[in-house]
Design a protein around this motif. Structure first.
Motif, PDB file in Angstrom:
ATOM      1  N   ILE A  54       0.837  -1.192   0.000  1.00  0.00           N
ATOM      2  CA  ILE A  54       0.000   0.000   0.000  1.00  0.00           C
ATOM      3  C   ILE A  54       0.874   1.244   0.000  1.00  0.00           C
ATOM      4  CG2 ILE A  54      -1.957  -1.121   1.113  1.00  0.00           C
ATOM      5  CD1 ILE A  54      -1.117   0.150   3.745  1.00  0.00           C
ATOM      6  N   LEU A  58      -2.644   4.878   1.776  1.00  0.00           N
ATOM      7  CA  LEU A  58      -3.295   3.652   2.240  1.00  0.00           C
ATOM      8  C   LEU A  58      -4.050   2.936   1.128  1.00  0.00           C
ATOM      9  CD1 LEU A  58      -4.685   5.137   5.583  1.00  0.00           C
ATOM     10  CD2 LEU A  58      -2.583   3.818   5.279  1.00  0.00           C
ATOM     11  N   ARG A  59      -3.660   3.191  -0.102  1.00  0.00           N
ATOM     12  CA  ARG A  59      -4.273   2.583  -1.272  1.00  0.00           C
ATOM     13  C   ARG A  59      -3.306   1.558  -1.853  1.00  0.00           C
ATOM     14  NH1 ARG A  59      -7.484   2.093  -3.748  1.00  0.00           N
ATOM     15  NH2 ARG A  59      -7.609   3.390  -5.596  1.00  0.00           N
ATOM     16  N   LEU A 125       1.124  -4.799   4.234  1.00  0.00           N
ATOM     17  CA  LEU A 125      -0.014  -5.049   5.114  1.00  0.00           C
ATOM     18  C   LEU A 125      -0.447  -6.508   4.987  1.00  0.00           C
ATOM     19  CD1 LEU A 125      -1.975  -3.449   7.025  1.00  0.00           C
ATOM     20  CD2 LEU A 125      -3.549  -3.364   5.092  1.00  0.00           C
ATOM     21  N   THR A 127      -3.633  -8.694   5.342  1.00  0.00           N
ATOM     22  CA  THR A 127      -5.093  -8.587   5.431  1.00  0.00           C
ATOM     23  C   THR A 127      -5.713  -9.493   4.394  1.00  0.00           C
ATOM     24  OG1 THR A 127      -6.969  -7.055   5.303  1.00  0.00           O
ATOM     25  CG2 THR A 127      -5.129  -6.630   3.832  1.00  0.00           C
ATOM     26  N   LEU A 130      -8.040  -6.051   1.320  1.00  0.00           N
ATOM     27  CA  LEU A 130      -7.671  -4.688   1.692  1.00  0.00           C
ATOM     28  C   LEU A 130      -8.921  -3.799   1.718  1.00  0.00           C
ATOM     29  CD1 LEU A 130      -5.418  -2.580   2.197  1.00  0.00           C
ATOM     30  CD2 LEU A 130      -5.335  -2.255  -0.293  1.00  0.00           C
ATOM     31  N   PRO A 131      -9.237  -3.159   2.849  1.00  0.00           N
ATOM     32  CA  PRO A 131     -10.461  -2.348   2.930  1.00  0.00           C
ATOM     33  C   PRO A 131     -10.526  -1.224   1.905  1.00  0.00           C
ATOM     34  CG  PRO A 131      -9.642  -2.800   5.132  1.00  0.00           C
ATOM     35  CD  PRO A 131      -8.588  -3.291   4.175  1.00  0.00           C
ATOM     36  N   THR A 132      -9.383  -0.659   1.521  1.00  0.00           N
ATOM     37  CA  THR A 132      -9.399   0.480   0.605  1.00  0.00           C
ATOM     38  C   THR A 132      -9.365   0.084  -0.866  1.00  0.00           C
ATOM     39  OG1 THR A 132      -6.998   0.651   0.894  1.00  0.00           O
ATOM     40  CG2 THR A 132      -8.370   2.091   2.261  1.00  0.00           C
ATOM     41  N   SER A 222     -11.768 -11.383   6.686  1.00  0.00           N
ATOM     42  CA  SER A 222     -12.037 -10.598   5.472  1.00  0.00           C
ATOM     43  C   SER A 222     -13.534 -10.351   5.312  1.00  0.00           C
ATOM     44  CB  SER A 222     -11.488 -11.310   4.234  1.00  0.00           C
ATOM     45  OG  SER A 222     -12.090 -12.577   4.059  1.00  0.00           O
ATOM     46  N   SER A 469     -10.277   3.920   5.214  1.00  0.00           N
ATOM     47  CA  SER A 469      -8.873   4.311   5.379  1.00  0.00           C
ATOM     48  C   SER A 469      -8.443   4.197   6.830  1.00  0.00           C
ATOM     49  CB  SER A 469      -8.652   5.742   4.880  1.00  0.00           C
ATOM     50  OG  SER A 469      -8.813   5.822   3.479  1.00  0.00           O
ATOM     51  N   THR A 472      -7.669   0.639   7.615  1.00  0.00           N
ATOM     52  CA  THR A 472      -6.394   0.229   7.034  1.00  0.00           C
ATOM     53  C   THR A 472      -5.225   0.804   7.825  1.00  0.00           C
ATOM     54  OG1 THR A 472      -7.452   0.175   4.858  1.00  0.00           O
ATOM     55  CG2 THR A 472      -5.052   0.196   4.901  1.00  0.00           C
TER      56      THR A 472
END
Length: 640
Positions: A54, A58-59, A125, A127, A130-132, A222, A469, A472
């Motif tokens: 990322i 945070l992308r 990260l 995860t 990824l939330p973003t 997730s 964001s 993340t």
């Protein structure tokens, strides 16, 4: 997945040649088993750690090739998406301090990667999804530019015969189509391997299937995809649908998805699984085979079985049998593919310890479990775990229904302790990792639960983009601390990074909860919508959800001022007053460009369109919010 010389298998001659090699490999494996040539009596474990890259906002950071070149680690390799990497960790004997050594290895790999990423102003990260991530990140431009991935995409698209479709129903609902296999890159996992002997494969593989549900339930991580709250382990359904080659017109021709839990218990041998996969699934990839397995056997070498391994890599069982060669000896492994990456290395190794311990204990306690549970029950348990996590209810070996959380805490964690101890695992490691599982099952806090509770705690604060964001950023900060997820404090909106990270592009703050009308609707409906929802612009869509116009508050005022004839006996249709062909932007449009466009064209609203479909809207009100946050940040800096 595969080798660099992989290629799509569309040429009939190439298909026949590869299939011949595949069948030859299968016969060679059969001979290896019959001759007792596969390694037995040795238990090893291994892991594959996938990660997300990322950027400072945070992308997703599509820089994997550049990072690989700088990292220079032979154990690190690419994944489908340019924002993913994978570490293939060395196998080690399942004994002593192997679990803590596994955690240290993951930590060391991440530390080395962080140093390199610092040069790119990026981060790593762990995860599951990824939330973003946004759908715009799934474009082909973000596919790792290597032949194997283009070949996979081409092959699966050809079999699919059309776009891939996703349909999920959880707390929210997600329905979308996509024109490539890139949706698969939303998945990030941590896969564990368990070496088994050929004579015990069937028993242990069936046990792996049996325990998948409780292991998954306590490890879910997730629950979010593209901002929607779906399954507790959304990866399970996402992965199946993202590469599902079955179309509506051909569903009866291939009843089993390429990603599956399987259809029955294994009776005798690993050969059953390979034979079924060859029989059910078409060859989608080929490669130049440089070895005759029988010549290798005659020369006293363990064959690589290249064709078999390549085909096996394109059939994605959640527990997948694997053939390999280590130190010149051929072996069999069971690969657990259900576990998400993260939330931390200690959480990941705890999940593995739980799986390893249950496998070791149940084979000693029950041996053959196929007479104790119907296969369909094990499969149902698995799917229920993916949907509900520890809130699931399982039918277990005693034939009774158990709440997953209670079954794990009261019965399965103690059983896993027995299995690890009998395998010679260091007591300190047993306590360290199974204490994590026990704490999760006591508190109910998994990675998925932390994400959802954090999101709920920020409800009505900021925009959805800011909340995602913040999740993340909080994950990144807490992972660096290294404490297991059940101890984490909830994410806070302030961790999102403010306007600098959340308002760079239109898609980060556009409104997606839209109220639209059809051109034939009466304008009174538009007026009512504006009144009810306190909005000043209503998009107009046709039957195919294409944007065809826009009605503004000003246009309604003109009607009321009788600039346009309108009476109760002949109500006007929306089409009579709407602005046709309104100015639009795409989700990827930068905020600076959107502001400049609105000023230049003197408009107060911009519909957001993707592939001729309306996906969002931005208005002057959005910029008032941005300006307010910017002013607040500036004043805070000045006061400091």
């Amino acid at each position: 997945m595969g080798e660099h010389n992989d290629k799509p298998c569309s040429d009939p001659d190439a298909l026949r040649h590869f299939m011949k090699c595949l069948l030859t490999d299968l016969r060679a494996l059969e001979q290896l088993i019959a001759d007792g040539a596969l390694e037995t009596g040795v238990r090893r474990i291994g892991a594959e750690q996938e990660v997300v890259l990322i950027d400072h906002a945070l992308r997703p950071a599509p820089i994997n090739l550049e990072v690989l070149d700088r990292l220079n680690d032979p154990q690190c390799t690419t994944e489908l998406g340019r924002f993913n990497l994978e570490f293939n960790l060395d196998p080690q004997l399942f004994a002593g301090d192997c679990l803590s050594r596994l955690e240290r290895t993951i930590d060391d790999k991440l530390a080395g990667l962080r140093k390199v990423l610092a040069e790119f102003k990026a981060h790593v990260l762990l995860t599951g999804c990824l939330p973003t991530l946004r759908k715009s990140d799934m474009e082909l431009g973000n596919m790792t530019p290597l032949p194997r991935y283009y070949a996979l995409n081409e092959a699966l698209m050809r079999l699919r015969g059309g776009e891939f479709e996703l349909r999920f129903i959880g707390t929210d609902e997600l329905i979308l189509k996509h024109d490539s296999v890139m949706l698969e890159s939303c998945n990030t996992s941590c896969q564990f391997h368990f070496q088994v002997g050929p004579e015990e494969f069937a028993k242990l593989y069936n046990i792996a299937q049996l325990v998948t549900a409780p292991v998954l339930a306590v490890a879910v991580n997730s629950p979010l995809l593209f901002g929607q709250r779906l399954w507790k382990e959304t990866r399970i359904a996402l992965f199946q649908q993202a590469i599902d080659t079955r179309s509506t017109g051909r569903i009866m021709q291939e009843r089993t998805a390429r990603v599956s839990f399987g259809n029955s218990w294994v009776k005798d041998s690993v050969l059953e699984v390979f034979r079924e996969d060859i029989a059910r699934f078409r060859v989608v990839m080929a490669m130049d085979i440089d070895e005759d397995p029988y010549e290798a056997l005659a020369a006293g070498r363990a064959p690589k079985l290249q064709a078999l391994n390549l085909h096996n890599s394109t059939v994605y069982r959640w527990n997948r049998p694997c053939y390999g060669v280590l130190n010149g000896k051929p072996n069999l492994r069971i690969e657990n593919r259900v576990l998400s990456a993260g939330p931390t290395p200690v959480d990941e190794v705890a999940n593995a310890a739980f799986w390893f311990g249950l496998m070791s204990a149940i084979v000693e306690q029950h041996g053959d479990v196929t007479g104790l549970m119907d296969f369909d029950v094990a499969k149902t348990n698995f799917l229920t775990a993916a949907r509900l996590g520890m809130s699931a209810q399982f039918t277990w070996l005693d034939g009774k229904r158990h709440l997953a959380q209670d079954l794990i805490r009261e019965e399965l964690v103690p059983l896993a302790r027995v299995g690890l101890k009998a395998s010679g695992i260091l007591q300190a490691d047993i306590d360290r990792y199974l204490d994590v599982i026990e704490a999760r099952s006591t508190s109910g806090v998994t990675g998925a639960r932390w994400l959802l509770d954090s999101l709920a705690g920020m409800k009505e604060q900021g925009t959805k983009s800011e909340r995602l964001s913040a999740l993340t950023a909080a994950m990144l900060a807490r992972q660096t601390e290294g404490k297991p997820v059940h101890t984490w404090a909830p994410a806070r909106l302030e961790e999102a990074g403010g306007w600098k990270k959340n308002y760079l592009r239109v898609e980060q703050y556009m409104s997606c909860d839209l109220f639209t009308v059809h051109p034939d609707e009466v304008i009174d409906l538009v007026a009512s919508l504006m009144d009810w929802r306190n909005i000043r612009h209503v998009p107009v869509e046709d039957e195919n959800h294409r944007l065809v116009g826009l009605v503004s508050y000003r246009s309604l005022v003109r009607v009321l001022a009788r600039d346009i004839p309108h009476d109760k006996d002949h109500p006007l249709a929306v089409e009579a007053i709407m602005l046709k062909d309104p100015i639009t932007v795409t989700p990827e449009t930068s905020t600076i460009d959107a502001i400049a466009l609105m000023r230049r064209e003197k408009v107060a609203c911009l519909p957001v369109v993707k592939d001729d479909r309306l996906v969002g809207i931005i208005t002057e009100r959005d910029y008032v919010h941005i300006a307010g946050q910017l002013l607040e940040d500036q004043l805070r800096e000045a006061s400091d």
